[in-house]
Design a protein around this motif. Sequence first.
Motif, PDB file in Angstrom:
ATOM      1  N   THR A  34       0.775  -1.299   0.237  1.00 38.20           N
ATOM      2  CA  THR A  34       0.071   0.366   0.319  1.00 38.20           C
ATOM      3  C   THR A  34       0.547   1.050   0.096  1.00 38.20           C
ATOM      4  N   GLU A  35       0.561   2.133  -0.951  1.00 34.11           N
ATOM      5  CA  GLU A  35       1.190   3.265  -0.578  1.00 34.11           C
ATOM      6  C   GLU A  35       0.440   4.303   0.835  1.00 34.11           C
ATOM      7  N   ASN A  36      -0.741   3.726   1.001  1.00 37.41           N
ATOM      8  CA  ASN A  36      -1.347   5.463   1.832  1.00 37.41           C
ATOM      9  C   ASN A  36      -0.760   4.224   3.383  1.00 37.41           C
ATOM     10  N   GLU A  37       0.150   5.259   3.777  1.00 34.91           N
ATOM     11  CA  GLU A  37       0.798   4.845   5.286  1.00 34.91           C
ATOM     12  C   GLU A  37      -0.090   5.692   6.559  1.00 34.91           C
ATOM     13  N   LYS A  38      -0.752   6.852   5.856  1.00 39.31           N
ATOM     14  CA  LYS A  38      -1.644   7.192   7.061  1.00 39.31           C
ATOM     15  C   LYS A  38      -3.022   6.026   7.574  1.00 39.31           C
ATOM     16  N   GLU A  39      -3.427   4.972   6.665  1.00 39.66           N
ATOM     17  CA  GLU A  39      -3.777   3.966   6.523  1.00 39.66           C
ATOM     18  C   GLU A  39      -3.331   2.917   8.205  1.00 39.66           C
ATOM     19  N   PHE A  40      -2.111   2.632   8.016  1.00 40.64           N
ATOM     20  CA  PHE A  40      -1.231   1.740   9.253  1.00 40.64           C
ATOM     21  C   PHE A  40      -0.197   2.391   9.586  1.00 40.64           C
ATOM     22  N   SER A  41       0.159   1.898  11.152  1.00 41.31           N
ATOM     23  CA  SER A  41       0.925   2.303  11.621  1.00 41.31           C
ATOM     24  C   SER A  41       2.060   1.211  11.899  1.00 41.31           C
ATOM     25  N   TYR A  42       3.550   1.810  12.819  1.00 41.96           N
ATOM     26  CA  TYR A  42       4.178   0.668  13.549  1.00 41.96           C
ATOM     27  C   TYR A  42       3.511   0.879  14.384  1.00 41.96           C
ATOM     28  N   VAL A  43       2.855   1.319  15.423  1.00 42.12           N
ATOM     29  CA  VAL A  43       3.084   0.847  16.641  1.00 42.12           C
ATOM     30  C   VAL A  43       2.089   0.234  17.694  1.00 42.12           C
ATOM     31  N   ARG A  44       2.378  -0.567  17.452  1.00 40.82           N
ATOM     32  CA  ARG A  44       2.212  -1.635  19.004  1.00 40.82           C
ATOM     33  C   ARG A  44       0.677  -1.035  19.906  1.00 40.82           C
ATOM     34  N   GLY A  45      -0.585  -2.254  19.152  1.00 42.39           N
ATOM     35  CA  GLY A  45      -1.484  -1.490  20.549  1.00 42.39           C
ATOM     36  C   GLY A  45      -2.565  -0.349  20.424  1.00 42.39           C
ATOM     37  N   GLN A 241      24.312   7.640   8.398  1.00 42.73           N
ATOM     38  CA  GLN A 241      23.092   6.983   7.793  1.00 42.73           C
ATOM     39  C   GLN A 241      22.250   6.706   8.368  1.00 42.73           C
ATOM     40  N   LEU A 242      22.453   5.506   9.120  1.00 42.69           N
ATOM     41  CA  LEU A 242      20.944   5.406   9.609  1.00 42.69           C
ATOM     42  C   LEU A 242      19.809   6.199  10.073  1.00 42.69           C
ATOM     43  N   GLN A 243      20.741   7.704  10.472  1.00 41.76           N
ATOM     44  CA  GLN A 243      19.766   8.486  11.579  1.00 41.76           C
ATOM     45  C   GLN A 243      18.903   9.263  10.138  1.00 41.76           C
ATOM     46  N   LEU A 244      19.493   9.432   8.967  1.00 43.77           N
ATOM     47  CA  LEU A 244      19.157   9.962   7.932  1.00 43.77           C
ATOM     48  C   LEU A 244      17.894   9.593   7.193  1.00 43.77           C
ATOM     49  N   LEU A 245      17.898   8.179   7.413  1.00 41.26           N
ATOM     50  CA  LEU A 245      16.919   7.231   6.952  1.00 41.26           C
ATOM     51  C   LEU A 245      15.992   7.674   7.524  1.00 41.26           C
ATOM     52  N   ARG A 246      15.901   6.794   9.408  1.00 38.91           N
ATOM     53  CA  ARG A 246      14.461   7.551   9.954  1.00 38.91           C
ATOM     54  C   ARG A 246      14.413   8.873  10.049  1.00 38.91           C
ATOM     55  N   MET A 253       7.036   6.185  12.254  1.00 40.05           N
ATOM     56  CA  MET A 253       7.533   5.310  11.423  1.00 40.05           C
ATOM     57  C   MET A 253       9.430   5.247  11.146  1.00 40.05           C
ATOM     58  N   GLU A 254       9.680   5.969  12.306  1.00 37.64           N
ATOM     59  CA  GLU A 254      11.146   5.932  12.728  1.00 37.64           C
ATOM     60  C   GLU A 254      11.518   4.315  12.578  1.00 37.64           C
ATOM     61  N   ASP A 255      10.676   3.686  13.624  1.00 38.24           N
ATOM     62  CA  ASP A 255      10.479   1.859  13.746  1.00 38.24           C
ATOM     63  C   ASP A 255      10.112   1.404  12.438  1.00 38.24           C
ATOM     64  N   ASN A 256       9.829   1.149  11.841  1.00 39.38           N
ATOM     65  CA  ASN A 256       9.411   0.915  10.461  1.00 39.38           C
ATOM     66  C   ASN A 256       9.193  -0.906  10.228  1.00 39.38           C
ATOM     67  N   ALA A 257       9.391  -1.328  11.274  1.00 39.60           N
ATOM     68  CA  ALA A 257       9.661  -2.845  11.406  1.00 39.60           C
ATOM     69  C   ALA A 257       8.570  -3.930  11.758  1.00 39.60           C
ATOM     70  N   ARG A 258       7.938  -4.467  11.291  1.00 37.86           N
ATOM     71  CA  ARG A 258       6.415  -5.385  11.549  1.00 37.86           C
ATOM     72  C   ARG A 258       7.076  -6.388  12.224  1.00 37.86           C
ATOM     73  N   PRO A 259       6.398  -6.811  13.455  1.00 35.12           N
ATOM     74  CA  PRO A 259       6.278  -7.601  14.840  1.00 35.12           C
ATOM     75  C   PRO A 259       6.998  -9.138  14.052  1.00 35.12           C
ATOM     76  N   LEU A 260       7.843 -10.459  13.949  1.00 33.49           N
ATOM     77  CA  LEU A 260       8.004 -11.846  13.948  1.00 33.49           C
ATOM     78  C   LEU A 260       6.112 -11.907  13.927  1.00 33.49           C
ATOM     79  N   GLN A 261       6.420 -12.956  12.721  1.00 32.26           N
ATOM     80  CA  GLN A 261       4.923 -13.965  12.581  1.00 32.26           C
ATOM     81  C   GLN A 261       5.086 -15.532  12.821  1.00 32.26           C
TER      82      GLN A 261
END
Length: 279
Positions: A34-45, A241-246, A253-261
């Motif tokens: 999806t291109e619409n990042e407003k619809e989802f987040s990485y914030v648990r809970g 470099q990591l800081q520039l990306l974040r 969205m700085e922490d943009n990793a999905r939890p393990l499945q």
Amino acid sequence: MSQSSHHAVWAALLAAALLLLATSVPTARAQYETENEKEFSYVRGAKNGPERWGKINKNWTKCGTGEMQSPIDLSDKRVKLVRSLGYLNHSYRPAEASIVNRGHDIMVKFGGDAGSLVINGTTYNLHQIHWHSPSEHTVNGRRYDMELHMVHETVPNKTAVIGILYKVGNPDEFLRKLEPFLKLIADRKDEAEPIGVVDPRDARGKANAYYRYMGSLTTPPCTEGVIWTLVTEVRSVSKRQLQLLREAVHDGMEDNARPLQELNNRNISLFKPYPLKYN
């Protein structure tokens, strides 16, 4: 019943069948990230957090019900050495590209022919590259500082992704060339900035050993059937470099990793070249 009535009935049945087909088969667009990042987040809970992705949109149900979801932990206990997988069969080339801040990540999108990856006789064309921080996949429970995804696609909507893990250390040469553009697109949502010719071989590197498993997209709609290839060699990226990306992505969205499945009895294969023999 008259002939005209028969024609009317058959026309009605055909229209109903076509309507059912249109509503039951997902559109090609729904298969992609999806291109619409407003619809989802990485914030648990959160109401739109990763635990609820499958309930936000009817096209995202796999995020909650899928049995072959990504990312996963690549545990030695579950990995089987399969040398018959062979070396990665890819041929990349420099191509015109643009950089896009999608809000939830930074993407380099190729406008020209950047080459392809061949798996089991099927050719997957390199479409784009993006980053996640921290890494989405883990190795024996260890989460790394960053993960790069090289996304390949075929015309019938099949996807294959090469993932590369990074830890903080020396600067990454591929990212070094992109640093000026990362600053330029910070907080500029969905604006593509041309960056000239980009060589994907610099992103891929030369490591040969890799993990292979069947999974899914790691962002909605979490489409399954994705062939994942995780390179075993961990590369380095500088703190700057990591800081520039974040900092370039939107707040939250700085922490943009999905939890393990859950693995759910899937196979994880490992390819390693035979050791070199010296006389």
